[in-house]
Design a protein around this motif. Structure first.
Motif, PDB file in Angstrom:
ATOM      1  N   ARG A  48       0.866  -1.183   0.000  1.00  0.00           N
ATOM      2  CA  ARG A  48       0.000   0.000   0.000  1.00  0.00           C
ATOM      3  C   ARG A  48       0.901   1.231   0.000  1.00  0.00           C
ATOM      4  O   ARG A  48       1.707   1.433   0.915  1.00  0.00           O
ATOM      5  N   ILE A  49       0.747   2.051  -1.031  1.00  0.00           N
ATOM      6  CA  ILE A  49       1.606   3.223  -1.210  1.00  0.00           C
ATOM      7  C   ILE A  49       0.773   4.489  -1.163  1.00  0.00           C
ATOM      8  O   ILE A  49      -0.325   4.555  -1.734  1.00  0.00           O
ATOM      9  N   ALA A  50       1.271   5.493  -0.472  1.00  0.00           N
ATOM     10  CA  ALA A  50       0.651   6.815  -0.442  1.00  0.00           C
ATOM     11  C   ALA A  50       1.428   7.742  -1.352  1.00  0.00           C
ATOM     12  O   ALA A  50       2.662   7.767  -1.327  1.00  0.00           O
ATOM     13  N   THR A  51       0.711   8.514  -2.155  1.00  0.00           N
ATOM     14  CA  THR A  51       1.348   9.478  -3.051  1.00  0.00           C
ATOM     15  C   THR A  51       0.336  10.563  -3.375  1.00  0.00           C
ATOM     16  O   THR A  51      -0.744  10.627  -2.769  1.00  0.00           O
ATOM     17  N   SER A  52       0.652  11.414  -4.311  1.00  0.00           N
ATOM     18  CA  SER A  52      -0.239  12.527  -4.646  1.00  0.00           C
ATOM     19  C   SER A  52      -1.090  12.202  -5.865  1.00  0.00           C
ATOM     20  O   SER A  52      -0.767  11.303  -6.659  1.00  0.00           O
ATOM     21  N   SER A  53      -2.167  12.964  -6.029  1.00  0.00           N
ATOM     22  CA  SER A  53      -3.005  12.808  -7.224  1.00  0.00           C
ATOM     23  C   SER A  53      -2.197  12.984  -8.493  1.00  0.00           C
ATOM     24  O   SER A  53      -2.416  12.286  -9.493  1.00  0.00           O
ATOM     25  N   TYR A  54      -1.237  13.915  -8.462  1.00  0.00           N
ATOM     26  CA  TYR A  54      -0.435  14.167  -9.659  1.00  0.00           C
ATOM     27  C   TYR A  54       0.321  12.918 -10.085  1.00  0.00           C
ATOM     28  O   TYR A  54       0.340  12.557 -11.274  1.00  0.00           O
ATOM     29  N   VAL A  55       0.943  12.220  -9.134  1.00  0.00           N
ATOM     30  CA  VAL A  55       1.700  11.016  -9.471  1.00  0.00           C
ATOM     31  C   VAL A  55       0.762   9.922  -9.965  1.00  0.00           C
ATOM     32  O   VAL A  55       1.073   9.194 -10.918  1.00  0.00           O
ATOM     33  N   VAL A  56      -0.409   9.803  -9.347  1.00  0.00           N
ATOM     34  CA  VAL A  56      -1.351   8.737  -9.728  1.00  0.00           C
ATOM     35  C   VAL A  56      -1.881   8.951 -11.134  1.00  0.00           C
ATOM     36  O   VAL A  56      -1.970   8.008 -11.933  1.00  0.00           O
ATOM     37  N   TYR A  57      -2.233  10.186 -11.473  1.00  0.00           N
ATOM     38  CA  TYR A  57      -2.962  10.413 -12.718  1.00  0.00           C
ATOM     39  C   TYR A  57      -2.124  11.032 -13.838  1.00  0.00           C
ATOM     40  O   TYR A  57      -2.592  11.121 -14.974  1.00  0.00           O
ATOM     41  N   SER A  58      -0.902  11.457 -13.552  1.00  0.00           N
ATOM     42  CA  SER A  58      -0.065  12.042 -14.591  1.00  0.00           C
ATOM     43  C   SER A  58       0.569  10.960 -15.451  1.00  0.00           C
ATOM     44  O   SER A  58       0.948   9.893 -14.968  1.00  0.00           O
ATOM     45  N   ASP A  59       0.712  11.251 -16.717  1.00  0.00           N
ATOM     46  CA  ASP A  59       1.402  10.331 -17.622  1.00  0.00           C
ATOM     47  C   ASP A  59       2.900  10.298 -17.369  1.00  0.00           C
ATOM     48  O   ASP A  59       3.618   9.471 -17.938  1.00  0.00           O
ATOM     49  N   ASP A  60       3.404  11.193 -16.516  1.00  0.00           N
ATOM     50  CA  ASP A  60       4.837  11.263 -16.250  1.00  0.00           C
ATOM     51  C   ASP A  60       5.333  10.159 -15.312  1.00  0.00           C
ATOM     52  O   ASP A  60       6.537   9.954 -15.183  1.00  0.00           O
ATOM     53  N   TRP A  61       4.399   9.460 -14.649  1.00  0.00           N
ATOM     54  CA  TRP A  61       4.799   8.465 -13.649  1.00  0.00           C
ATOM     55  C   TRP A  61       4.131   7.128 -13.924  1.00  0.00           C
ATOM     56  O   TRP A  61       2.948   7.072 -14.259  1.00  0.00           O
ATOM     57  N   PRO A  62       4.877   6.022 -13.789  1.00  0.00           N
ATOM     58  CA  PRO A  62       4.358   4.685 -14.140  1.00  0.00           C
ATOM     59  C   PRO A  62       3.525   4.068 -13.022  1.00  0.00           C
ATOM     60  O   PRO A  62       3.923   3.106 -12.368  1.00  0.00           O
ATOM     61  N   ILE A  63       2.341   4.631 -12.794  1.00  0.00           N
ATOM     62  CA  ILE A  63       1.420   4.090 -11.798  1.00  0.00           C
ATOM     63  C   ILE A  63       0.316   3.327 -12.522  1.00  0.00           C
ATOM     64  O   ILE A  63      -0.276   3.840 -13.469  1.00  0.00           O
ATOM     65  N   PRO A  64      -0.002   2.076 -12.104  1.00  0.00           N
ATOM     66  CA  PRO A  64      -1.070   1.320 -12.763  1.00  0.00           C
ATOM     67  C   PRO A  64      -2.422   1.986 -12.592  1.00  0.00           C
ATOM     68  O   PRO A  64      -2.826   2.321 -11.476  1.00  0.00           O
ATOM     69  N   ARG A  65      -3.122   2.225 -13.672  1.00  0.00           N
ATOM     70  CA  ARG A  65      -4.381   2.959 -13.627  1.00  0.00           C
ATOM     71  C   ARG A  65      -5.563   2.116 -13.135  1.00  0.00           C
ATOM     72  O   ARG A  65      -6.591   2.648 -12.738  1.00  0.00           O
ATOM     73  N   GLU A  66      -5.418   0.800 -13.190  1.00  0.00           N
ATOM     74  CA  GLU A  66      -6.559  -0.051 -12.851  1.00  0.00           C
ATOM     75  C   GLU A  66      -6.736  -0.247 -11.353  1.00  0.00           C
ATOM     76  O   GLU A  66      -7.718  -0.831 -10.904  1.00  0.00           O
ATOM     77  N   THR A  67      -5.811   0.270 -10.562  1.00  0.00           N
ATOM     78  CA  THR A  67      -5.839   0.033  -9.129  1.00  0.00           C
ATOM     79  C   THR A  67      -6.867   0.923  -8.437  1.00  0.00           C
ATOM     80  O   THR A  67      -7.020   2.089  -8.775  1.00  0.00           O
TER      81      THR A  67
END
Length: 454
Positions: A403-422
């Protein structure tokens, strides 16, 4: 005869600091005269904590206090959408210009209010006619958090060339107000006929001659003002740097800022700290820092997460956190709306995210773009690769869920490799999270070896 340009830019969270705002206004006023043009180059209404409550209007008393003449917009001026910045524009004393924003096609939805701003203006001072053009970064629709996604931004270089062709026969000097990254700033300076580029956007100072053109940039948060003298004839422009910390203070401006902060309960003391926590860009982008650890710990605390990751481009400079620290001072460290988000990622996905945090930055040479909590990371700077990642002192497991905490920017920006389906759990905004954490947990954070170079 000469004309003096008084240049500020990227005030951002200086609006949350009464002393800095008083010194910034006082410095500009001390060099203001009948032969001056006061010019701003964007990001002077946001980001910042007061900006969230006022949607940029907190900057209006400053604009009036220094009698700004001309300004261009920056990407963060759209943080609250197009309508709020248009309201600020309509009430501020200066003329706002931007040449490389267009209506786009009929389906773009771009607000004609921004696209219909003039791209140029001509001001008369001390017997000279000075032409100005405003240009903003083409990446603005992508990097502005909310309000600029539908803008159509064209080439700043071509816009400067077009403006020159229209004005060159009628003006004595030609000045570009540029809210651009460094390479674009250099490119517009190289356009034949440009005398001065007043830069913004990049939070590092610049004083350079590019192809015979003077380029100056004050950096961020109201710490520097440039005074540029334009001479009649062939004598090249001359720039003088003014540190606002050494300048006089406009007590009226400082009192106005205090009143604004008090109105939204940001003057409450939330913690005390004996060992100052520094916030300058070199400390927080060259490796582990106390201020980066503080924000990452706050995110993990708020989301009750295993680990936290903070994009340190969202941290802002300012005076050190020292002594009695107010809610406003704490919030100004990470003064963005959005949310602190929590999601579940695999060990492989977490490692991919951390790997993406190590990359050179074209404008300031940054190597490390993230701050972490709950993890220990080793990185080989010479080879440019991660060596190891541990979570709570245990080696990361590729298939395990974290379980990772981060910002909306990291979650939804194309600049960061966060899985969108989570599935994502949302918590409070970053600026409130950091202040709440300091109130509850104090400010005892240290550099503890969570980020190691080998």
């Amino acid at each position: 005869m000469s004309v003096r340009l008084v240049h500020y830019s990227d005030i951002e969270n200086a609006c949350d600091d009464p002393v800095r705002m008083g010194q910034l206004a006082g410095t500009i006023q001390s060099i203001h005269g009948e032969d001056t043009v006061v010019a701003g180059t964007g990001d002077n209404t946001a980001p910042g904590v007061l900006a969230h409550y006022c949607e940029g209007r907190q900057a209006l008393p400053f604009f009036r206090a220094v009698s700004t003449d001309v300004e261009t917009v920056g990407n963060h001026d759209f943080d609250f959408g197009t309508a709020p910045i248009l309201d600020v524009i309509s009430e501020s004393p200066q003329e706002w210009i931007v040449a490389n924003v267009t209506d786009g096609d009929s389906e773009s939805g771009c607000s004609p209010g921004i696209a219909e701003l003039d791209g140029t203006t001509v001001l008369h001072r001390d017997g000279q006619l000075v032409g100005f053009v405003g240009v903003i970064d083409p990446a603005t629709p992508r990097i502005a958090p909310t309000g600029a996604s539908e803008l159509t931004v064209t080439s700043p270089v071509e816009s400067v060339r077009t403006a020159l062709s229209e004005l060159s026969q009628t003006v004595d000097q030609f000045v570009v107000l540029a809210h651009l990254r460094s390479d674009f700033e250099t490119a517009v300076a190289a356009v034949d006929g440009v005398d001065v580029v007043l830069g913004g956007h990049v939070h590092r100072e610049r004083h350079e001659i590019v192809d015979g053109t003077l380029v100056v940039r004050p950096g961020a948060n109201g710490q520097v003002v440039w005074e540029v003298e334009l001479f009649d004839g062939n004598r090249p422009p001359m720039a003088t740097r003014h540190s606002t910390a050494e300048g006089p203070i406009d007590e009226s401006m400082a009192d106005t800022t205090r009143e604004q902060l008090a109105d939204v309960d940001l003057l409450e003391t939330v913690a005390t700290v004996d060992d100052p926590i520094y916030r300058d860009i070199d400390r927080r982008t060259r490796g582990e820092s106390r201020v980066g650890n503080l924000v990452a710990d706050a995110y993990r605390w708020a989301a009750d997460a295993d680990v936290a990751f903070v994009h340190n481009g969202g941290l802002r400079e300012g005076r050190p956190l020292s002594g009695e620290v107010t809610a406003g001072e704490m919030a100004s460290v990470n003064p963005f709306r959005g949310k602190v988000e929590a999601l579940h990622v695999s060990g492989d996905q977490l490692r991919t995210l951390l790997d993406a945090a190590f990359r050179p930055h074209r404008d300031d040479g940054r190597l490390w773009h993230g701050d972490i909590s709950g993890m220990t990371v080793e990185y080989d700077t010479e080879a440019g690769r991660l060596v190891s990642v541990a979570v709570n002192d245990q080696p990361i497991e590729a298939g395990r869920e974290y379980r990772i905490a981060t910002s909306s920017y990291v979650v939804y920006s194309d600049d960061w490799p966060i899985p969108r389906e989570t599935t994502v759990d949302s918590f409070g905004p970053p600026f409130k999270t950091v202040a709440d954490y300091a109130r509850q947990e104090g400010l005892t954070v240290q550099v503890d070896g969570r980020l190691r170079e080998c």
